[in-house]
Design a protein around this motif. Structure first.
Motif, mmCIF file in Angstrom:
data_model
loop_
_atom_site.group_PDB
_atom_site.id
_atom_site.type_symbol
_atom_site.label_atom_id
_atom_site.label_comp_id
_atom_site.label_asym_id
_atom_site.label_seq_id
_atom_site.Cartn_x
_atom_site.Cartn_y
_atom_site.Cartn_z
ATOM 1 N N GLN A 19 -65.007 3.845 0.876
ATOM 2 C CA GLN A 19 -64.416 4.344 -0.366
ATOM 3 C C GLN A 19 -64.238 5.858 -0.326
ATOM 4 O O GLN A 19 -63.417 6.406 -1.047
ATOM 5 C CB GLN A 19 -65.293 3.984 -1.572
ATOM 6 N N HIS A 42 -60.904 10.218 1.348
ATOM 7 C CA HIS A 42 -61.179 11.146 0.249
ATOM 8 C C HIS A 42 -60.016 12.110 0.074
ATOM 9 O O HIS A 42 -59.630 12.808 0.991
ATOM 10 C CB HIS A 42 -62.476 11.901 0.563
ATOM 11 N N ALA A 83 -57.630 14.117 -5.829
ATOM 12 C CA ALA A 83 -57.911 12.967 -6.707
ATOM 13 C C ALA A 83 -59.026 13.327 -7.679
ATOM 14 O O ALA A 83 -59.940 14.078 -7.361
ATOM 15 C CB ALA A 83 -58.309 11.759 -5.876
ATOM 16 N N THR A 140 -61.177 11.245 -8.828
ATOM 17 C CA THR A 140 -62.393 10.495 -8.513
ATOM 18 C C THR A 140 -62.582 10.496 -7.015
ATOM 19 O O THR A 140 -61.619 10.453 -6.265
ATOM 20 C CB THR A 140 -62.250 9.055 -9.006
ATOM 21 N N ARG A 141 -63.821 10.498 -6.596
ATOM 22 C CA ARG A 141 -64.103 10.564 -5.177
ATOM 23 C C ARG A 141 -63.907 9.201 -4.522
ATOM 24 O O ARG A 141 -63.390 9.093 -3.425
ATOM 25 C CB ARG A 141 -65.535 11.067 -4.975
ATOM 26 N N ALA A 180 -62.461 5.258 -4.135
ATOM 27 C CA ALA A 180 -61.297 4.439 -4.494
ATOM 28 C C ALA A 180 -61.699 3.342 -5.475
ATOM 29 O O ALA A 180 -60.924 2.954 -6.334
ATOM 30 C CB ALA A 180 -60.688 3.824 -3.240
ATOM 31 N N HIS A 194 -58.749 2.010 -12.241
ATOM 32 C CA HIS A 194 -59.322 3.096 -11.443
ATOM 33 C C HIS A 194 -58.587 3.249 -10.108
ATOM 34 O O HIS A 194 -58.165 4.350 -9.731
ATOM 35 C CB HIS A 194 -60.808 2.776 -11.217
ATOM 36 N N ASN A 205 -54.914 4.347 -10.354
ATOM 37 C CA ASN A 205 -54.875 5.776 -10.672
ATOM 38 C C ASN A 205 -55.206 6.597 -9.424
ATOM 39 O O ASN A 205 -54.515 7.565 -9.095
ATOM 40 C CB ASN A 205 -55.873 6.077 -11.798
ATOM 41 N N TYR A 206 -56.244 6.180 -8.694
ATOM 42 C CA TYR A 206 -56.684 6.886 -7.486
ATOM 43 C C TYR A 206 -55.577 6.920 -6.433
ATOM 44 O O TYR A 206 -55.339 7.937 -5.779
ATOM 45 C CB TYR A 206 -57.921 6.182 -6.928
ATOM 46 N N ARG A 207 -54.878 5.785 -6.277
ATOM 47 C CA ARG A 207 -53.829 5.695 -5.247
ATOM 48 C C ARG A 207 -52.474 6.202 -5.751
ATOM 49 O O ARG A 207 -51.467 6.073 -5.065
ATOM 50 C CB ARG A 207 -53.667 4.241 -4.802
#
Length: 478
Positions: free
Chosen positions: A60, A64, A68, A70-71, A73, A155, A158-160
């Motif tokens: 995950q 990194h 982003a 969040t750290r 994924a 989550h 949003n991360y990707r």
């Protein structure tokens, strides 16, 4: 012989994937197990390398991205659930007792069952993702799993940067949406005798695998969300086109929000849920036509922005914070007759998330009228004059949802907190592609309301100041 049985199960599951998918899965497992090179080779014998929970958690953070928010994924609890699901797969010939290490065969069977399998194949893994221990699970555990699953989808998308122009800043807080969508999906849990436990009873009831299997079979979102979490979370098969197309239009492209510093009345889970109920050909794009916060609180402004713009979603917020609305399957026209067809529906977003569809009782799908003395003036959906399932008066700001016990057209309950409500905010979104004929015409909003009403009666379309910029050509906020 045990070895043969082991590799047969492995090859049967591996053969469900296309060659390029197999290469992708091999590559991800190699990273997770710390080995390199394709595990298949000429003899396609599964590698004896294994992976651990720590490796899955590290995965995950490997990708990194400094920018982003969040750290990781995936949220920690979902990574643990995926690991428990992989660990639960029994391999023929494997010594009894669960190992803390995940073998390649387990990894491939996990991918195969959850991404390509039927409800029967998925259910054993899902049961272990819900609870580490064997045996029936209770409603509270299923609720926690479902909330984790939905939260992980929001989550990871949003991360990707896969939210297609939506983001966590231009939509309302997803936390209540996660709970509302989980509650909606859980309302489909049926016991063997057909009863649906609710509330506290649901949380305390125990459910065996056959009930969970039935639920997974009937509620497609569970499988779709798991597919998104695996593909995007583990970054596996994400670049290979999704053959089922289930995840393709999970979130529609958002147009018309860019640079406007507006927070939509929708949250990401409710967008996903409402979008899934639209006709398939309208699920790829939502375009903001009207927002009371942008365009002002005026009925003629509302009409000016939404008439002849194709199918639309209307969402309202009353002063008590209730959020609700409807899908109009046809372009709105100003006329004193009902319009639309049986694809229209009403919905609630808060305090609960639900969609209410056509009953067959009457054809009072949608109604829009302005400037007439003999007929009601306003926007309505379902029910009848004076008793709409959803009504906004042309005296902008007032509305009603008189649906006791239920709206005749859509079987919806009262959607607003009070029967007669005061409007706090309103948005209208065109869904699918806006009809060509409406693009590029000049705004005539400076004309007096009577002339506007006459033009509306004649079916002429208009565009407002707020929509003069070519929103159709907007790039996504990505």
């Amino acid at each position: 012989k045990m070895g043969n049985a082991e590799s047969n199960a492995y090859h049967n599951h591996l053969s469900r994937f296309l060659p390029e998918e197999q290469t992708d899965i091999d590559g991800v497992f190699d990273i997770l197990s710390g080995s390199s090179g394709s595990a298949g080779g000429k003899n396609a014998k599964p590698t004896k390398k294994t992976m651990t929970l720590a490796a899955l958690q590290a995965r995950q953070s490997i990708i990194h991205d400094i920018s982003a928010h969040t750290r990781e994924a995936l949220p920690e609890q979902m990574t643990v659930r995926l690991y428990n699901g992989m660990k639960s797969i029994d391999l023929p010939g494997k010594s009894s007792g669960p190992s803390e290490q995940i073998a390649k065969e387990q990894f491939v069977i996990f991918m195969s069952d959850l991404l390509k399998g039927n409800a029967d194949e998925k259910v054993t893994i899902i049961m272990r993702m819900i609870s580490k221990t064997e045996g029936p699970v209770n409603g509270k555990q299923i609720q926690e799993f479902t909330e984790d699953l939905i939260m992980s989808v929001v989550h990871v998308l949003n991360y990707r940067k896969e939210l297609k122009g939506w983001n966590l800043e231009n939509t309302r807080d997803s936390a209540s949406g996660v709970k509302a969508l989980a509650s909606q999906l859980l309302s489909e849990l049926k016991l063997a005798d057909g009863t649906k436990p609710v509330g506290l009873q649901l949380l305390e009831t125990t459910f065996n695998p056959s009930v969970i299997e039935d639920w997974v079979y009937r509620v497609p979102q569970v499988s779709i969300f798991l597919s998104v979490v695996i593909r995007q979370g583990l970054h596996v098969l994400h670049s290979v086109p999704d053959q089922t197309n289930d995840t393709l239009n999970l979130v529609p492209h958002c147009k018309g929000m860019k640079g406007r510093r507006l927070v939509s009345l929708f949250d990401i889970p409710s967008i996903i849920y409402i979008n899934s109920h639209l006709p398939a050909e309208l699920q790829h794009k939502w375009q903001l036509l009207f927002s009371s916060r942008l365009h002002g609180e005026s009925f003629s402004q509302l009409c000016g922005h939404i008439v002849n713009k194709g199918p639309c979603i209307v969402i309202l917020k009353d002063l008590d914070g209730f959020l609700f609305g409807g899908f109009a399957s046809h372009s709105w026209e100003v006329k004193p007759q009902f319009q639309g067809d049986n694809r229209c529906f009403l919905f609630s977003v808060f305090p609960c998330l639900a969609v209410y569809t056509y009953t067959g009782y009457n054809d009072h799908f949608m109604y829009l009228n302005n400037g007439q003395q003999t007929m009601p003036n306003g926007l309505g959906m379902g029910g009848q004059h004076g008793y709409f399932g959803l009504w906004i008066d042309s005296d902008y700001g007032k509305g009603h949802s008189k649906a006791k016990p239920r709206c005749t057209t859509y079987n919806s309950p009262q959607l607003s907190a009070k029967e007669d409500f005061t409007l706090d905010a309103m948005e209208v979104w065109a869904v699918g592609d806006v009809p060509e004929s409406t693009k590029g015409k000049k705004s005539i909003l400076d004309v007096d309301p009577q002339a506007q009403a006459l033009l509306e009666m004649a079916g002429k379309s208009r565009q407002s100041e707020g929509l003069r910029e070519p929103i159709e050509e907007d790039e996504d906020d990505e």
